[in-house]
Scaffold this motif. Structure first.
Motif, PDB file in Angstrom:
ATOM      1  N   VAL A 100     -29.318 -13.504 -10.052  1.00 55.00           N
ATOM      2  CA  VAL A 100     -29.627 -12.095  -9.273  1.00 55.00           C
ATOM      3  C   VAL A 100     -29.422 -12.553  -7.734  1.00 55.00           C
ATOM      4  CG1 VAL A 100     -31.012 -10.225  -8.934  1.00 55.00           C
ATOM      5  CG2 VAL A 100     -31.139 -11.076 -11.291  1.00 55.00           C
ATOM      6  N   ARG A 101     -28.983 -11.886  -7.038  1.00 50.26           N
ATOM      7  CA  ARG A 101     -28.830 -12.110  -5.619  1.00 50.26           C
ATOM      8  C   ARG A 101     -29.483 -10.983  -4.983  1.00 50.26           C
ATOM      9  NH1 ARG A 101     -22.335 -12.234  -5.263  1.00 50.26           N
ATOM     10  NH2 ARG A 101     -22.871 -10.398  -6.031  1.00 50.26           N
ATOM     11  N   LEU A 102     -30.715 -11.458  -4.368  1.00 49.14           N
ATOM     12  CA  LEU A 102     -31.627 -10.437  -3.628  1.00 49.14           C
ATOM     13  C   LEU A 102     -31.795 -10.694  -2.184  1.00 49.14           C
ATOM     14  CD1 LEU A 102     -33.656  -7.864  -3.786  1.00 49.14           C
ATOM     15  CD2 LEU A 102     -35.375  -9.602  -4.488  1.00 49.14           C
ATOM     16  N   GLY A 103     -31.423  -9.668  -1.267  1.00 48.39           N
ATOM     17  CA  GLY A 103     -31.691  -9.751   0.011  1.00 48.39           C
ATOM     18  C   GLY A 103     -32.897  -9.115   0.245  1.00 48.39           C
ATOM     19  N   ALA A 104     -33.787  -9.802   1.498  1.00 50.00           N
ATOM     20  CA  ALA A 104     -34.989  -9.086   1.699  1.00 50.00           C
ATOM     21  C   ALA A 104     -35.275  -9.414   3.261  1.00 50.00           C
ATOM     22  CB  ALA A 104     -36.145  -9.409   0.743  1.00 50.00           C
ATOM     23  N   THR A 105     -36.004  -8.695   3.972  1.00 50.45           N
ATOM     24  CA  THR A 105     -36.514  -9.016   5.418  1.00 50.45           C
ATOM     25  C   THR A 105     -37.562  -9.989   5.001  1.00 50.45           C
ATOM     26  OG1 THR A 105     -38.399  -7.313   5.107  1.00 50.45           O
ATOM     27  CG2 THR A 105     -35.905  -6.582   6.105  1.00 50.45           C
ATOM     28  N   PRO A 106     -37.644 -10.885   5.861  1.00 51.88           N
ATOM     29  CA  PRO A 106     -38.853 -12.005   5.700  1.00 51.88           C
ATOM     30  C   PRO A 106     -40.330 -11.421   5.582  1.00 51.88           C
ATOM     31  CG  PRO A 106     -37.132 -12.638   7.615  1.00 51.88           C
ATOM     32  CD  PRO A 106     -36.880 -10.977   7.249  1.00 51.88           C
ATOM     33  N   ILE A 131     -32.443 -15.740  -3.127  1.00 44.17           N
ATOM     34  CA  ILE A 131     -33.107 -14.974  -1.966  1.00 44.17           C
ATOM     35  C   ILE A 131     -32.472 -15.040  -0.842  1.00 44.17           C
ATOM     36  CG2 ILE A 131     -35.034 -14.143  -1.029  1.00 44.17           C
ATOM     37  CD1 ILE A 131     -34.977 -13.594  -4.327  1.00 44.17           C
ATOM     38  N   GLU A 132     -31.884 -14.226  -0.097  1.00 45.06           N
ATOM     39  CA  GLU A 132     -31.358 -14.200   1.385  1.00 45.06           C
ATOM     40  C   GLU A 132     -32.373 -13.417   2.207  1.00 45.06           C
ATOM     41  OE1 GLU A 132     -27.401 -13.339   3.979  1.00 45.06           O
ATOM     42  OE2 GLU A 132     -27.147 -13.853   1.973  1.00 45.06           O
ATOM     43  N   GLU A 133     -32.943 -14.143   3.205  1.00 43.54           N
ATOM     44  CA  GLU A 133     -33.638 -13.312   4.127  1.00 43.54           C
ATOM     45  C   GLU A 133     -32.968 -12.956   5.416  1.00 43.54           C
ATOM     46  OE1 GLU A 133     -38.043 -14.829   4.809  1.00 43.54           O
ATOM     47  OE2 GLU A 133     -36.825 -16.628   4.140  1.00 43.54           O
ATOM     48  N   GLY A 134     -33.141 -11.782   5.904  1.00 41.06           N
ATOM     49  CA  GLY A 134     -32.641 -11.092   7.110  1.00 41.06           C
ATOM     50  C   GLY A 134     -32.746  -9.839   7.407  1.00 41.06           C
ATOM     51  N   GLY A 135     -32.538  -9.491   8.699  1.00 38.58           N
ATOM     52  CA  GLY A 135     -32.552  -8.397   9.051  1.00 38.58           C
ATOM     53  C   GLY A 135     -31.998  -7.039   8.430  1.00 38.58           C
ATOM     54  N   SER A 136     -32.526  -5.988   8.351  1.00 39.35           N
ATOM     55  CA  SER A 136     -31.705  -4.600   7.475  1.00 39.35           C
ATOM     56  C   SER A 136     -30.194  -4.869   7.757  1.00 39.35           C
ATOM     57  CB  SER A 136     -32.370  -3.472   7.738  1.00 39.35           C
ATOM     58  OG  SER A 136     -33.742  -3.558   7.193  1.00 39.35           O
ATOM     59  N   HIS A 137     -29.979  -4.989   9.226  1.00 39.14           N
ATOM     60  CA  HIS A 137     -28.497  -4.861   9.429  1.00 39.14           C
ATOM     61  C   HIS A 137     -27.572  -5.952   8.683  1.00 39.14           C
ATOM     62  CE1 HIS A 137     -24.902  -3.971  12.151  1.00 39.14           C
ATOM     63  NE2 HIS A 137     -24.763  -5.316  12.299  1.00 39.14           N
ATOM     64  N   LEU A 182     -33.769  -5.282  -0.147  1.00 38.85           N
ATOM     65  CA  LEU A 182     -34.807  -4.509   0.254  1.00 38.85           C
ATOM     66  C   LEU A 182     -34.644  -4.342   1.945  1.00 38.85           C
ATOM     67  CD1 LEU A 182     -37.619  -6.295  -1.950  1.00 38.85           C
ATOM     68  CD2 LEU A 182     -37.103  -4.092  -1.944  1.00 38.85           C
ATOM     69  N   VAL A 183     -34.560  -3.225   2.361  1.00 39.16           N
ATOM     70  CA  VAL A 183     -34.349  -2.915   3.798  1.00 39.16           C
ATOM     71  C   VAL A 183     -35.349  -1.921   4.381  1.00 39.16           C
ATOM     72  CG1 VAL A 183     -31.897  -3.268   3.265  1.00 39.16           C
ATOM     73  CG2 VAL A 183     -32.629  -1.123   3.175  1.00 39.16           C
ATOM     74  N   VAL A 184     -35.270  -1.822   5.479  1.00 38.18           N
ATOM     75  CA  VAL A 184     -36.292  -0.786   6.145  1.00 38.18           C
ATOM     76  C   VAL A 184     -35.469   0.382   6.655  1.00 38.18           C
ATOM     77  CG1 VAL A 184     -37.816  -0.636   8.437  1.00 38.18           C
ATOM     78  CG2 VAL A 184     -37.527  -2.835   7.070  1.00 38.18           C
ATOM     79  N   LEU A 185     -35.875   1.500   6.190  1.00 39.41           N
ATOM     80  CA  LEU A 185     -35.241   2.865   6.774  1.00 39.41           C
ATOM     81  C   LEU A 185     -35.965   3.242   8.051  1.00 39.41           C
ATOM     82  CD1 LEU A 185     -35.127   4.624   3.206  1.00 39.41           C
ATOM     83  CD2 LEU A 185     -33.298   3.213   4.228  1.00 39.41           C
ATOM     84  N   HIS A 233     -34.643 -11.658  17.917  1.00 36.78           N
ATOM     85  CA  HIS A 233     -33.851 -10.746  17.594  1.00 36.78           C
ATOM     86  C   HIS A 233     -33.208 -10.254  16.140  1.00 36.78           C
ATOM     87  CE1 HIS A 233     -33.534  -9.289  21.827  1.00 36.78           C
ATOM     88  NE2 HIS A 233     -33.571 -10.847  22.170  1.00 36.78           N
ATOM     89  N   GLY A 234     -32.660  -9.393  15.852  1.00 39.33           N
ATOM     90  CA  GLY A 234     -32.511  -9.215  14.340  1.00 39.33           C
ATOM     91  C   GLY A 234     -33.575  -8.608  13.486  1.00 39.33           C
ATOM     92  N   TYR A 235     -34.878  -8.945  13.859  1.00 38.51           N
ATOM     93  CA  TYR A 235     -36.112  -8.360  13.056  1.00 38.51           C
ATOM     94  C   TYR A 235     -36.121  -6.858  13.190  1.00 38.51           C
ATOM     95  CZ  TYR A 235     -38.538 -12.562  10.971  1.00 38.51           C
ATOM     96  OH  TYR A 235     -38.921 -13.441  10.161  1.00 38.51           O
ATOM     97  N   ASP A 236     -36.435  -6.307  11.982  1.00 40.46           N
ATOM     98  CA  ASP A 236     -36.682  -5.083  12.177  1.00 40.46           C
ATOM     99  C   ASP A 236     -38.189  -4.654  12.912  1.00 40.46           C
ATOM    100  OD1 ASP A 236     -34.433  -3.581  10.296  1.00 40.46           O
ATOM    101  OD2 ASP A 236     -35.457  -5.327   9.295  1.00 40.46           O
ATOM    102  N   LEU A 237     -38.855  -5.528  12.680  1.00 40.17           N
ATOM    103  CA  LEU A 237     -40.237  -5.440  13.322  1.00 40.17           C
ATOM    104  C   LEU A 237     -40.311  -5.560  14.776  1.00 40.17           C
ATOM    105  CD1 LEU A 237     -42.452  -7.613  10.865  1.00 40.17           C
ATOM    106  CD2 LEU A 237     -42.623  -4.893  11.465  1.00 40.17           C
ATOM    107  N   ARG A 238     -39.383  -6.357  15.186  1.00 46.09           N
ATOM    108  CA  ARG A 238     -39.063  -6.498  16.928  1.00 46.09           C
ATOM    109  C   ARG A 238     -38.632  -5.177  17.401  1.00 46.09           C
ATOM    110  NH1 ARG A 238     -37.597 -10.837  20.553  1.00 46.09           N
ATOM    111  NH2 ARG A 238     -36.680  -9.923  22.150  1.00 46.09           N
TER     112      ARG A 238
END
Length: 303
Positions: free
Chosen positions: A93-99, A124-130, A145-148, A197-202
């Motif tokens: 399973v290839r799952l992406g999620a914010t850190p 698991i791949e970590e990254g920003g929602s974009h 798993l992304v941020v809306l 830069h690229g973090y949704d939290l930022r």
């Protein structure tokens, strides 16, 4: 157009070298070159510029590359679905999620999934929602798993809201106790440890500060989640992080709630609308959907 030709084309496009591409796909260099020429003849356009030995994509090659990658990814997904995942004994399973979700939400869910399906490999791949949305669109991920709201809404994606989470302020346990609860306006002039830069939290934190009429002041910026928490522990400043992360961060950090209306983020599970996730991914999706919670009460109480 043959599937094998697309594999060879992508290999050359990524290596920019015919010999190295042939080694990657385990064929002779003349055979690979012949198949590339046959593909160009069928398409009626050159895909590579070969001036003086430098290999570069032509406009036609640039247009074909994302489509070829998607076709290959879909075929790879189909192969795993049929050959490996039929009994959920093998596969991936290839799952992406914010850190921050990799730190807060995922460990317990992935442990439960692994206990149920120990033969399934979790990638698991970590990254920003974009970045995660882009990887989903090109077929490199099964779920994310992304941020809306998404930075760029995409009709090709299906999203299901999982939970809403409060953001809190973390500071060093050795620093003076802040006023409780903290307002966004109280962060004016406060040294902040800020994500890259690229973090949704930022983006969320900076937007909230600007809405209060000030630019945040950074003492350190550019870190990942673990680095940010480490800098806060060292007393370099405070940071705004998800409550799930803060509760796992240990006793050497002080956690303070944000005063109403506070800050919240909405977490959603996303997958491509045009391709059903593989069976193993659907099983992980089922476990993740069990974490769905109603909207939390208004923030304001001390953490």
């Amino acid at each position: 157009m043959q599937f094998q030709q697309l594999q060879y084309f992508v290999a050359v496009a990524e290596t920019r070298h015919f010999t190295r591409a042939a080694e990657r796909v385990h064929v002779s260099q003349p055979s690979l070159s012949q198949q590339i020429r046959a593909l160009e003849k069928e398409l009626g356009a050159e895909l590579f510029s070969r001036a003086r030995g430098n290999i570069a994509l032509t406009d036609a090659g640039e247009a074909l590359l994302p489509l070829a990658r998607r076709i290959l990814a879909d075929a790879d997904t189909a192969r795993h679905e049929v050959q490996e995942l039929a009994q959920l004994r093998r596969g991936r399973v290839r799952l992406g999620a914010t850190p921050s979700l990799c730190t807060g939400l995922l460990p317990d869910v992935l442990r439960a999934f692994h206990d149920l399906h120990p033969g399934i490999q979790l990638l698991i791949e970590e990254g920003g929602s974009h970045d995660l949305v882009r990887e989903l669109a090109r077929g490199a991920l099964d779920l994310a798993l992304v941020v809306l709201p998404l930075p760029t809404p995409s009709p090709a994606l299906t999203t299901v809201e999982l939970l809403q989470e409060d953001l809190v302020v973390v500071s060093s346990a050795a620093s003076p106790a802040p006023r409780r609860p903290v307002r966004i306006a109280d962060l004016q002039g406060e040294p902040l440890v800020m994500f890259r830069h690229g973090y949704d939290l930022r983006e969320l934190t900076v937007a909230a500060c600007r809405a209060e009429g000030f630019e945040p002041s950074f003492t350190v910026e550019g870190g990942e989640m673990d680095a940010v928490l480490g800098f806060v522990r060292a007393g370099l400043g405070v940071a705004v992080v998800p409550r799930m992360v803060a509760t796992r961060a240990g006793r050497d950090l002080r956690v303070t709630a944000l005063a109403r209306p506070g800050l919240r983020r909405t977490i959603a599970l996303a997958h491509r609308s045009d391709v059903a996730p593989p069976r193993a991914a659907r099983e992980l999706q089922r476990l993740l959907l069990r974490t769905r919670t109603p909207a939390p009460p208004e923030p304001g109480a001390d953490a």
